[in-house]
Design an enzyme around this catalytic site. Structure first.
Site, short mmCIF file in Angstrom:
data_model
loop_
_atom_site.label_atom_id
_atom_site.label_comp_id
_atom_site.label_asym_id
_atom_site.label_seq_id
_atom_site.Cartn_x
_atom_site.Cartn_y
_atom_site.Cartn_z
N ASP A 1 0.80 -1.21 0.16
CA ASP A 1 0.01 -0.01 0.02
C ASP A 1 0.88 1.27 0.18
O ASP A 1 1.74 1.32 0.61
CB ASP A 1 -0.85 0.08 1.18
CG ASP A 1 -1.79 1.17 1.09
OD1 ASP A 1 -2.25 1.45 -0.22
OD2 ASP A 1 -2.59 1.28 2.13
N GLY A 2 0.32 2.38 -0.63
CA GLY A 2 1.03 3.80 -0.31
C GLY A 2 1.56 4.08 -1.64
O GLY A 2 2.23 5.37 -1.88
N GLY B 1 0.13 5.67 -4.27
CA GLY B 1 -0.50 7.14 -4.66
C GLY B 1 0.18 8.17 -3.85
O GLY B 1 0.40 9.09 -4.30
N SER C 1 -7.21 -5.36 -5.19
CA SER C 1 -8.54 -6.09 -4.59
C SER C 1 -9.86 -5.99 -5.21
O SER C 1 -9.76 -4.96 -6.30
CB SER C 1 -8.64 -5.29 -3.10
OG SER C 1 -9.18 -4.14 -3.56
N SER D 1 -8.10 -4.75 5.01
CA SER D 1 -8.70 -4.38 3.60
C SER D 1 -9.18 -5.79 2.79
O SER D 1 -8.96 -5.74 1.39
CB SER D 1 -7.78 -3.42 2.84
OG SER D 1 -7.55 -2.31 3.41
N ASN E 1 -10.99 -2.43 -5.39
CA ASN E 1 -10.28 -1.49 -6.11
C ASN E 1 -10.84 -1.08 -7.55
O ASN E 1 -10.38 -0.18 -8.18
CB ASN E 1 -8.59 -1.92 -6.46
CG ASN E 1 -8.09 -1.93 -5.08
OD1 ASN E 1 -7.06 -2.55 -5.03
ND2 ASN E 1 -8.14 -0.87 -4.29
C1 IPE Z 1 -5.35 -2.61 -0.31
O1 IPE Z 1 -5.07 -1.28 -0.30
C2 IPE Z 1 -5.28 -3.39 -1.58
C3 IPE Z 1 -3.95 -3.28 -2.28
C4 IPE Z 1 -3.01 -3.17 -1.58
C5 IPE Z 1 -3.76 -4.20 -3.52
P1 IPE Z 1 -6.23 -0.23 -0.40
O2 IPE Z 1 -5.46 1.09 -0.62
O3 IPE Z 1 -7.19 -0.46 -1.74
O4 IPE Z 1 -6.93 -0.37 1.00
P2 IPE Z 1 -7.90 0.83 1.79
O5 IPE Z 1 -8.57 1.36 0.71
O6 IPE Z 1 -7.05 1.83 2.30
O7 IPE Z 1 -8.21 0.06 2.51
C1 IPE Z 2 -1.61 0.15 -3.50
O1 IPE Z 2 -1.19 1.43 -3.41
C2 IPE Z 2 -1.85 -0.23 -4.76
C3 IPE Z 2 -3.32 -0.52 -5.17
C4 IPE Z 2 -4.19 -0.51 -4.05
C5 IPE Z 2 -3.67 -1.11 -6.62
P1 IPE Z 2 -2.47 2.68 -3.39
O2 IPE Z 2 -2.84 3.10 -4.62
O3 IPE Z 2 -3.52 2.14 -2.45
O4 IPE Z 2 -1.76 3.93 -2.63
P2 IPE Z 2 -2.38 4.88 -1.69
O5 IPE Z 2 -2.93 4.04 -0.58
O6 IPE Z 2 -3.66 5.69 -2.34
O7 IPE Z 2 -1.23 5.80 -1.23
MG MG Z 3 -3.92 2.47 -0.57
#
Ligand code: IPE
Ligand code: IPE
Ligand code: MG
Length: 245
Positions: A29-30, A32, A74, A201, A77
């Protein structure tokens, strides 16, 4: 899965012996937030996250880890803007096309874990291709949770189970487990989440019942093999009781 592993040159900073979590699962995660911090679009973060995954496969292998399961996309997503979803699909295909030969060479077996329905055909083709190319890999297994949801996995298992003709009248864990996506894979010993969020998640709901959890504030693209080592060292101080004393 427990075993001791001897010190290798690459793990010179690790103790002489340590318990290797045979199966590590990671909520990557992270991406973005990492991109936002740099004034870049979210897709840069997803690309950078892919490169991190490649490095972590090596780091996990060098530590003696046998199974690495990563949460890549997920079932929730899909709620993201269509443009981001499309980019993730594109980056996902690029990644596995680019590293297919490399994963095959280092004997990393790649397997898909998730609900096939709903995944675009070209993405599914990419997954099936790398599964085939890396089929004989025996150094580490990378399970890619894609269009994965823990609740959906349980529901899919129930559906498969209900279709069995000779179902026992009483369902026990052993009977049920065989209908999960990858029934031959042992349950994760350690679940890691990057970026600080203290939630699962919808990841590995059934399988992580007795996993140890380790959360890091580091954003996934910045996550390194050193962070993975720290997680394994901390895991070595955990006392897994499984409800006993
Ligand atoms: C969990 O991350 C899914 C993946 C890392 C693929 P999310 O960013 O989707 O989770 P939430 O929305 O913060 O719970
Ligand atoms: C995890 O990073 C990758 C996926 C869920 C596909 P995020 O896209 O959730 O990144 P943040 O949580 O927004 O920083
Ligand atoms: Mg995320």
């Amino acid at each position: 899965m427990w075993k001791f592993f001897r010190k290798k040159k690459k793990n010179a900073d690790m103790p002489e012996t340590y318990v290797v979590p045979g199966h590590i699962a990671i909520i990557m995660d992270g991406n973005g937030r990492w991109a936002k911090k740099r004034g870049l679009s979210r897709s840069y973060g997803h690309r950078a996250g892919g490169e991190t995954l490649r490095k972590i496969v090596y780091a996990a292998r060098d530590l003696g880890v046998q199974y690495l399961t990563v949460y890549a996309f997920s079932t929730e997503n899909w709620k993201r803007p269509q443009e981001e979803v499309n980019k993730i699909m594109e980056i996902f295909m690029d990644f596995f096309n680019r590293y297919q030969d490399e994963f095959s060479k280092i004997k990393c077996r790649v397997r898909f874990m998730g609900r096939e329905e709903g995944i675009p055909a070209d993405v599914m083709e990419t997954i099936r291709k790398i599964e085939k190319v890396t089929e004989t890999g025996d150094q580490i297994q990378l399970n890619v949770a894609f269009n994965y949801g823990g609740r959906q996995e349980i529901l899919d298992a129930v559906t498969k189970m209900m279709a069995q003709e000779n179902r026992p009248p009483l369902i026990d864990e052993t009977y049920f487990k065989q209908f999960l996506y990858l029934p031959d894979v042992p349950e994760p010993d350690l679940v890691i989440r990057s970026s600080g969020e203290m939630r699962t998640s919808n990841f590995l709901m059934w399988e992580s019942a007795y996993s140890e959890f380790w959360v890091s504030d580091i954003l996934w693209p910045d996550f390194t093999g050193e962070d993975l080592k720290q997680a394994v060292l901390d895991y070595n101080n955990r006392h897994r009781r499984y409800g006993g004393l």
